[in-house]
Design an enzyme around this catalytic site. Sequence first.
Site, PDB file in Angstrom:
ATOM      1  N   CYS A  56    -136.267 -25.401 -37.352  1.00 34.53           N
ATOM      2  CA  CYS A  56    -136.501 -25.982 -38.678  1.00 34.53           C
ATOM      3  C   CYS A  56    -137.755 -26.849 -38.649  1.00 34.53           C
ATOM      4  CB  CYS A  56    -135.310 -26.838 -39.090  1.00 34.53           C
ATOM      5  SG  CYS A  56    -133.753 -25.931 -39.165  1.00 34.53           S
ATOM      6  N   GLU A 115    -138.232 -29.841 -39.737  1.00 34.26           N
ATOM      7  CA  GLU A 115    -137.973 -31.225 -39.330  1.00 34.26           C
ATOM      8  C   GLU A 115    -137.909 -31.342 -37.812  1.00 34.26           C
ATOM      9  OE1 GLU A 115    -136.392 -29.277 -41.546  1.00 34.26           O
ATOM     10  OE2 GLU A 115    -135.042 -30.484 -42.783  1.00 34.26           O
ATOM     11  N   CYS A 150    -130.759 -29.779 -42.445  1.00 30.67           N
ATOM     12  CA  CYS A 150    -129.507 -29.236 -41.932  1.00 30.67           C
ATOM     13  C   CYS A 150    -128.885 -30.247 -40.970  1.00 30.67           C
ATOM     14  CB  CYS A 150    -129.760 -27.894 -41.235  1.00 30.67           C
ATOM     15  SG  CYS A 150    -130.589 -28.024 -39.636  1.00 30.67           S
TER      16      CYS A 150
END
Length: 148
Positions: free
Chosen positions: A57, A59, A101
């Site tokens: 991801c 992030e 997430c």
Amino acid sequence: MPMDIDRESLIIAAQEASARAYAPYSRFHVGAALAFDDGTVITAANVENASYGLSLCAETVAVSQAMALGWRGQLVAVAVVGGTPDDGGVAIPGAAPVTPCGRCRQVLNELAALGGTDPVIHCVGAEEVLDLRLSDLLPRAFGPANLG
């Protein structure tokens, strides 16, 4: 948030980062921008893999980059933008704001906990931006203090 990094600038940085996504399978581009207390901004995009479980991801990529550059704490804000890319690869946010997430919440918490911060997370959607504290997204988080 630092005086020279405002919410809109951080969101724009995340959106620009989304153009660098490698997302040939989902075609869902995500960009993340991390703001530190001295005004430094680190951006990244998601990186997919044919073995889906190995995808990263935006992030997580941004936190990994920050840690590799020596950042330990001082995280004050994060912007996350995701959606189907336009012709230039920039994510067009969908109706619902995109939140990190579970894994990304934990990864962000590790970085924030090292500096004792509770960063605001700007979760961008087409019609609204949710401004949530990391502690609201990950209450009672497990972190470095739990191991000491």
